[in-house]
Design a protein around this motif. Structure first.
Motif, PDB file in Angstrom:
ATOM      1  N   ILE A  37      34.904  37.816  21.880  1.00  0.00           N
ATOM      2  CA  ILE A  37      33.794  38.425  21.163  1.00  0.00           C
ATOM      3  C   ILE A  37      34.413  39.497  20.273  1.00  0.00           C
ATOM      4  O   ILE A  37      35.090  40.395  20.765  1.00  0.00           O
ATOM      5  N   PRO A  38      34.207  39.417  18.961  1.00  0.00           N
ATOM      6  CA  PRO A  38      34.816  40.411  18.081  1.00  0.00           C
ATOM      7  C   PRO A  38      34.280  41.815  18.371  1.00  0.00           C
ATOM      8  O   PRO A  38      33.080  42.011  18.516  1.00  0.00           O
ATOM      9  N   ARG A  39      35.184  42.767  18.499  1.00  0.00           N
ATOM     10  CA  ARG A  39      34.829  44.164  18.759  1.00  0.00           C
ATOM     11  C   ARG A  39      34.824  44.900  17.426  1.00  0.00           C
ATOM     12  O   ARG A  39      35.814  44.896  16.703  1.00  0.00           O
ATOM     13  N   LEU A  40      33.677  45.527  17.125  1.00  0.00           N
ATOM     14  CA  LEU A  40      33.546  46.283  15.884  1.00  0.00           C
ATOM     15  C   LEU A  40      33.338  47.760  16.184  1.00  0.00           C
ATOM     16  O   LEU A  40      32.397  48.126  16.891  1.00  0.00           O
ATOM     17  N   ASP A  41      34.213  48.586  15.661  1.00  0.00           N
ATOM     18  CA  ASP A  41      34.094  50.033  15.835  1.00  0.00           C
ATOM     19  C   ASP A  41      32.933  50.535  14.970  1.00  0.00           C
ATOM     20  O   ASP A  41      32.854  50.231  13.792  1.00  0.00           O
ATOM     21  N   TRP A  67      31.144  46.336  28.118  1.00  0.00           N
ATOM     22  CA  TRP A  67      30.316  46.026  26.944  1.00  0.00           C
ATOM     23  C   TRP A  67      31.204  45.942  25.712  1.00  0.00           C
ATOM     24  O   TRP A  67      32.185  46.670  25.585  1.00  0.00           O
ATOM     25  N   VAL A  68      30.828  45.063  24.782  1.00  0.00           N
ATOM     26  CA  VAL A  68      31.582  44.907  23.539  1.00  0.00           C
ATOM     27  C   VAL A  68      30.649  45.221  22.361  1.00  0.00           C
ATOM     28  O   VAL A  68      29.677  44.504  22.135  1.00  0.00           O
ATOM     29  N   PRO A  69      30.929  46.313  21.623  1.00  0.00           N
ATOM     30  CA  PRO A  69      30.146  46.567  20.409  1.00  0.00           C
ATOM     31  C   PRO A  69      30.519  45.508  19.376  1.00  0.00           C
ATOM     32  O   PRO A  69      31.678  45.388  18.995  1.00  0.00           O
ATOM     33  N   ASN A  70      29.544  44.705  18.957  1.00  0.00           N
ATOM     34  CA  ASN A  70      29.881  43.578  18.087  1.00  0.00           C
ATOM     35  C   ASN A  70      29.131  43.558  16.758  1.00  0.00           C
ATOM     36  O   ASN A  70      29.310  42.642  15.969  1.00  0.00           O
ATOM     37  N   SER A  71      28.282  44.562  16.521  1.00  0.00           N
ATOM     38  CA  SER A  71      27.640  44.654  15.208  1.00  0.00           C
ATOM     39  C   SER A  71      27.158  46.073  14.978  1.00  0.00           C
ATOM     40  O   SER A  71      26.860  46.797  15.930  1.00  0.00           O
ATOM     41  N   ASN A  72      27.123  46.470  13.725  1.00  0.00           N
ATOM     42  CA  ASN A  72      26.562  47.773  13.356  1.00  0.00           C
ATOM     43  C   ASN A  72      26.241  47.744  11.872  1.00  0.00           C
ATOM     44  O   ASN A  72      26.929  47.104  11.096  1.00  0.00           O
ATOM     45  N   ARG A  73      25.158  48.419  11.543  1.00  0.00           N
ATOM     46  CA  ARG A  73      24.782  48.477  10.135  1.00  0.00           C
ATOM     47  C   ARG A  73      23.745  49.566   9.916  1.00  0.00           C
ATOM     48  O   ARG A  73      23.079  50.011  10.836  1.00  0.00           O
ATOM     49  N   ILE A  74      23.639  49.953   8.661  1.00  0.00           N
ATOM     50  CA  ILE A  74      22.609  50.879   8.204  1.00  0.00           C
ATOM     51  C   ILE A  74      21.717  50.079   7.268  1.00  0.00           C
ATOM     52  O   ILE A  74      22.210  49.355   6.397  1.00  0.00           O
ATOM     53  N   GLY A  87      24.815  46.939  17.790  1.00  0.00           N
ATOM     54  CA  GLY A  87      24.624  45.773  18.646  1.00  0.00           C
ATOM     55  C   GLY A  87      25.764  45.601  19.633  1.00  0.00           C
ATOM     56  O   GLY A  87      26.911  45.945  19.344  1.00  0.00           O
ATOM     57  N   TYR A  88      25.424  45.039  20.795  1.00  0.00           N
ATOM     58  CA  TYR A  88      26.394  44.871  21.876  1.00  0.00           C
ATOM     59  C   TYR A  88      26.249  43.514  22.559  1.00  0.00           C
ATOM     60  O   TYR A  88      25.148  42.979  22.656  1.00  0.00           O
ATOM     61  N   ALA A  89      27.362  43.030  23.098  1.00  0.00           N
ATOM     62  CA  ALA A  89      27.358  42.005  24.142  1.00  0.00           C
ATOM     63  C   ALA A  89      27.577  42.791  25.431  1.00  0.00           C
ATOM     64  O   ALA A  89      28.549  43.547  25.550  1.00  0.00           O
ATOM     65  N   THR A  90      26.666  42.662  26.379  1.00  0.00           N
ATOM     66  CA  THR A  90      26.755  43.449  27.614  1.00  0.00           C
ATOM     67  C   THR A  90      27.797  42.849  28.558  1.00  0.00           C
ATOM     68  O   THR A  90      28.344  41.769  28.303  1.00  0.00           O
ATOM     69  N   ALA A  91      28.046  43.531  29.658  1.00  0.00           N
ATOM     70  CA  ALA A  91      28.993  43.040  30.656  1.00  0.00           C
ATOM     71  C   ALA A  91      28.545  41.691  31.224  1.00  0.00           C
ATOM     72  O   ALA A  91      29.375  40.868  31.601  1.00  0.00           O
ATOM     73  N   LYS A  92      27.229  41.463  31.268  1.00  0.00           N
ATOM     74  CA  LYS A  92      26.689  40.183  31.742  1.00  0.00           C
ATOM     75  C   LYS A  92      26.528  39.183  30.605  1.00  0.00           C
ATOM     76  O   LYS A  92      25.914  38.139  30.759  1.00  0.00           O
TER      77      LYS A  92
END
Length: 176
Positions: A37-41, A67-74, A87-92
């Motif tokens: 899952i791509p991780r986005l800072d 958790w993996v932060p995988n999206s962000n935007r304004i 946005g995140y992909a959770t541990a589950k």
């Protein structure tokens, strides 16, 4: 040579050659069985958002474990307001999103983010009450907190404890 190109025998030989070539290709091609899952800072996005809004921006002090932060935007909201999405992909491996905006009316923003305007309860997180909303047909749970200057929404297909974990990690950063 003619017997290799005609009839059932020729067809069988051609099929065998094709399958052998495909098998050889699959054998030598590197394959990864690991999930990626791509991780986005999101730190730059949060900082940029803070420069464009008249209040201290809310963001997780630290991401929940696994958790993996995988999206962000304004984005532009209603009536000239700005909206921050993380946005995140959770541990589950469910989806969770944190959104905030000073859009007015706050109820309209919260209802759009939660895909529902009906509260199903409240949940105490870090000594603060968050309104719970649930949209069954989308399996979407949302936690909503309306403050005087900003509305916070934590939403997604994640379960209530996972959403509460993210909501509990939110801290307001000083304006500046």
């Amino acid at each position: 040579m003619r017997r290799f190109t005609q009839g059932l025998y020729g067809y069988a030989v051609a099929l065998f050659v094709c399958l052998a070539g495909a098998g050889l290709f699959l054998l030598v091609t590197p394959q990864s069985r690991d999930e990626h899952i791509p991780r986005l800072d999101y730190s730059i996005t949060v900082a940029n958002f803070g420069h464009g809004v008249p209040y201290g921006v809310w963001a997780p002090q630290q991401d929940p474990p696994g958790w993996v932060p995988n999206s962000n935007r304004i984005a532009d909201g209603e009536n000239g307001a700005k909206v921050l999405y993380l946005g995140y992909a959770t541990a589950k491996r469910e989806h969770a999103m944190f959104a905030q905006s000073d859009e007015q009316p706050a109820a309209g923003f919260a209802s759009r983010m939660a895909n529902s305007d009906k509260a199903v309860g409240t949940q105490q997180i870090g000594g603060v009450a968050w309104e719970q909303r649930f949209r069954e047909d989308k399996n979407q749970r949302s936690l909503v907190r309306v403050l005087p200057d900003v509305t916070l929404v934590v939403t997604g297909t994640a379960d209530w404890p996972e959403l509460a974990d993210l909501a509990g990690r939110l801290q307001q950063r000083p304006k500046g």
